[in-house]
Design an enzyme around this catalytic site. Structure first.
Site, short mmCIF file in Angstrom:
data_model
loop_
_atom_site.label_atom_id
_atom_site.label_comp_id
_atom_site.label_asym_id
_atom_site.label_seq_id
_atom_site.Cartn_x
_atom_site.Cartn_y
_atom_site.Cartn_z
N HIS A 1 0.69 8.16 3.71
CA HIS A 1 1.34 7.58 4.88
C HIS A 1 2.80 7.97 5.04
CE1 HIS A 1 -2.30 5.33 5.26
NE2 HIS A 1 -2.17 4.86 4.03
N ILE B 1 -0.10 9.66 8.26
CA ILE B 1 -0.73 8.76 9.23
C ILE B 1 -0.35 7.31 8.93
CG2 ILE B 1 -2.66 10.30 9.74
CD1 ILE B 1 -4.36 8.54 7.84
N GLY C 1 -4.03 2.04 8.32
CA GLY C 1 -4.98 1.38 9.23
C GLY C 1 -4.69 -0.11 9.32
N ASP D 1 0.84 -1.19 0.00
CA ASP D 1 0.00 0.00 0.00
C ASP D 1 0.88 1.24 0.00
OD1 ASP D 1 -1.66 2.11 0.37
OD2 ASP D 1 -2.74 1.27 2.07
#
Ligand code: NAI
Length: 737
Positions: free
Chosen positions: A516, A531, A534, A511
């Site tokens: 990110h 961030i 998840g 990903d």
């Protein structure tokens, strides 16, 4: 807040003998700056000379300021700067303002007309600034202004030479802002309008009078003050009105659906409306931001040729548009090939560390129990679904990927993932929900091995912000719901401090969304910093539960669900609260530093081994089974062994190198138990023994010496292997451990 002062600062204003430059020089002089008033003194086309600079110097001095005149052309930039150094010993601010006009319609523009304009405006600004830049670097302070023009921004009849030079200055300024940033050197560009000799025959008389140059000067002073953090900006200023410009870029459109395809001019023509549509525009402020947005688009391009029709997309073929067009769309299986390296990379990404129990099982391909973490099941599915295949197969609905959030995740492991091989994943949009504030796509995928047998199932819930209210259902039976944790103190709580580089590592598992890692991209998404993925938090929680409740036995990890509630910033500490209820471990994950919950409604289903205790029975056809039966009989006769040994032994019985059976000899809990399968208590065995079935027979019948078997590699043991000697009491007399 007090008056903006420039005491101790030295400013060079080029072309300050009149017009706008004079207004800047006067205002700087009145605010304490020492001013170099540069001006060649020519007419507006650059011809002739006059002592205009001296007059301005006089005006500044009369008002109590400090100034010196300089008559060099800006084409001798170093001389202009030298004047500042000779008289005042430093240079803090450079206002590139000098300019001339040579207006001609384009076809009549001569080489001289072109070159002269570029030499004064673009090259002159370059030369003065280049002479000052090292001085600014050294003193760790500098403010530079470039003067562009609305003629450059919008074009103006008869000013092709001037327009080109003026916007050239904007490009120069943009780069200087980047190069100067770390030295506290700011560079901004202005596009002023002032009633000066350059505009006296252009502006109507009443406007000419209202647009006095001194009404532009305050913008220049603020941009050059040490308190102003602005850099790389473009500002218009006229008559006391000031405004910043920015770039606006349409969302745009890829005119191909696969990286393997080219693009035709016809495709560009056919997509023109989308290419030029500013409805969903963005405003990149840096090259990095601009390309990051492009990069995510490229990621979405399929790596396979486009699928032109999708017979199963029933709703789409009926002409349904909007999110409902996605319902029922299927994605044909495609392959994901991997080996131990991918498993290890993933394990590192979700924080497996050599400090953990059994770490080598996930980090070292030569470990006898080398295994895939169960949550790795998201990776083959992710690669298939988000390689672009999904979006290109939905006709009638193209979600804005910048508004797509991963809402929930569910995985079900049907059998442990192989440690290498090719897996095939196909998927279907099981349903589409209308949540008002957005649409939810429920995506079911199935991952199979080469033999066609099911390995794992996934359910992805994707939330597309802003695409709700399309008249769809709010709930669906197809959705696997999150379940809130019990309302009592957790049975176990574990903390894990994420690493600032966690996303940089995790993204290598597939990903690569720049959100990110790239701060400017994160800013576009509305986040103050990048961030954590998840699914990285998900993997971390899964790994902790696997360790706490399954003794790191991947065969016991059946399913896992989570709702992604809030993002995690890399470096924050995750707190995983866990509650065990039967075969389900509920968990909740929060961020220690903020107290905010990041994974909610989560649970892991585990498989308890159905064990028999006193009444040992086995359906196993392995020869070894009889020996475990015998051991169970002996244990029943001597329960004191439990106290003496106080350990759990796990036997892996292989047949031709492949695991064919497992037995646990629990001499730790209760009155002891021996049963088929891994430790049912979820505890980590004290010793793990791996042996071929036929070697086990030889060992138990005394034909094979345990020590020799160990040295020759026939018997592999890990953990506290000295404990094996304590098994003696359970073994038939002829065998020796
Ligand atoms: P201006 O003609 O009153 O001032 C320009 C000054 O630059 C003159 O005093 C001239 O002697 C000096 N100069 C010309 N060549 C030089 C050289 N090689 N070395 C040193 N000095 C030189 O014009 P104005 O209107 O004050 O323009 C100032 C700047 O603002 C120019 O760069 C112009 O292109 C720009 N500008 C002005 C607008 C306006 O509405 N006045 C509109 C857009 C841009």
């Amino acid at each position: 807040m007090g008056e903006l002062r420039f005491d101790g600062r030295v400013v060079i204003v080029t072309g300050a003998g009149g017009g706008l430059g004079r207004a800047y020089a006067l205002l700087f002089g009145s605010r304490g700056a020492k001013v170099v008033v540069n001006d060649l003194g020519g007419d507006r086309s650059g011809k002739g000379s006059s002592p205009a600079a001296d007059k301005v110097v006089e005006e500044i001095k009369k008002a109590g300021g400090v100034a010196v005149a300089n008559y060099d052309s800006v084409e001798d930039g170093d001389k202009v700067v030298q004047t500042a150094l000779d008289n005042f010993g430093r240079v803090d601010i450079v206002i590139n303002n000098a300019g001339i006009l040579r207006d001609r319609s384009f076809a009549r523009t001569s080489d001289t007309d072109w070159d002269l304009i570029h030499r004064v405006h673009l090259r002159g600004s370059f030369l003065v600034t280049r002479a000052a830049f090292p001085i600014m670097k050294k003193q760790n302070f500098g403010r530079i202004i470039m003067t562009a023009s609305t003629s450059g921004i919008y074009g103006n009849f008869g000013q092709s030479n001037y327009s080109a030079a003026k916007l050239g200055l904007l490009g120069l300024s943009n780069t200087l802002a980047i190069e100067g940033q770390k030295y506290n050197i700011h560079c901004n560009t202005i596009a002023p309008t002032g009633g000066t000799r350059l505009t006296e025959d252009i502006l109507p008389q009443d406007l000419f009078e209202q647009l006095r140059p001194d009404l532009v000067a305050p913008l220049v002073l603020w941009l050059c003050h040490e308190d102003c953090s602005e850099t790389g900006g473009l500002f218009e200023g006229a008559g006391g009105w000031f405004a910043k410009y920015r770039w606006e870029r349409a969302k745009g459109k890829f005119c191909r659906t696969s990286v393997n395809e080219g693009v035709t001019p016809e495709a560009v023509r056919d997509n023109w409306d989308a290419i030029t549509d500013f409805t969903d525009s963005d405003h990149p402020t840096s090259n990095r931001e601009a390309t990051a947005i492009l990069a995510i688009g490229l990621q979405e391009l399929s790596s396979e040729p486009a699928v032109t029709s999708n017979p199963t997309a029933a709703s789409a073929s009926l002409g349904v548009t909007g999110p409902l067009a996605a319902r029922g769309v299927t994605i044909q299986p495609s392959s994901f090939m991997y080996g131990p390296d991918q498993l290890i990379l993933y394990a590192l990404g979700v924080g497996v560390s050599r400090q953990d129990e059994d770490a080598l099982k996930f980090l070292y391909e030569n470990d006898e129990d080398f295994s895939a973490l169960p949550t790795f099941a998201v990776i083959p599915s992710q690669s298939v679904l988000f390689g672009g295949k999904l979006w290109h197969q939905i006709s009638g609905y193209t979600p804005n990927l910048a508004k797509l959030l991963h809402g929930e995740m569910y995985i079900e492991i049907v059998k442990p993932l192989p440690t290498s091989g090719t897996l095939h994943t196909g998927a279907k949009v099981a349903d589409v929900l209308d949540k008002g504030s957005g649409a939810v796509l429920i995506l079911d995928s199935e991952t199979k091995d080469d033999s066609g047998s099911l390995v794992a199932k996934n359910q992805w819930s994707l939330f597309i912000v802003g695409d709700g209210n399309f008249g769809g259902p709010r709930t669906s039976n197809a959705a696997i719901p999150p379940i809130d944790a019990p309302n009592r103190t957790p049975d176990v709580t574990e903390e894990y401090k994420t690493n600032i580089d966690q996303p940089a590592l995790y993204r290598l598992s597939g990903d690569k969304n720049p959100l990110h890692l790239d701060p400017s991209f994160a800013a576009v998404g509305g986040f103050s910093e990048p961030i954590l993925h998840g699914l990285c938090t998900y993997g971390i929680a899964g790994r902790i539960i696997l360790q706490k409740f399954c003794g790191n036995d991947v065969q016991k990890f059946k399913a896992m669900k989570a709702r992604f509630a809030k993002p995690v910033i890399p470096g924050q500490t995750l707190v995983v609260d866990m509650w065990k209820e039967g075969t389900r471990v509920f968990y909740m994950c929060s961020v220690k530093e903020t107290g905010q919950k990041c994974l909610t409604g989560g649970y892991v289903d585990i498989v308890e081994t159905s064990a028999t205790n006193e009444s040992f029975s086995s359906a196993s056809t392995l020869g070894s089974a009889t020996f475990f039966q015998e051991m169970a009989r002996r244990l029943a006769g001597d329960p004191s062994l439990v106290k003496k040994v106080n350990a759990i032994f796990l036997w892996n019985i292989n047949s031709k190198g492949t695991l064919a059976g497992q037995w646990t000899v629990d001499l730790k809990n209760g009155s002891g138990s021996i049963y088929e399968g891994g430790p049912k208590t979820g505890e980590k065995p004290s010793v793990k023994i791996t042996i071929e079935d036929e070697d086990m027979l030889a060992l138990m019948s005394g034909k094979l010496n345990a020590q020799k078997a160990f040295l020759s590699g026939k018997l592999k043991a890990s953990g506290n292997i000295m404990l094996m000697q304590k098994l003696q009491g359970l073994l038939v007399p002829q065998s020796k451990m």
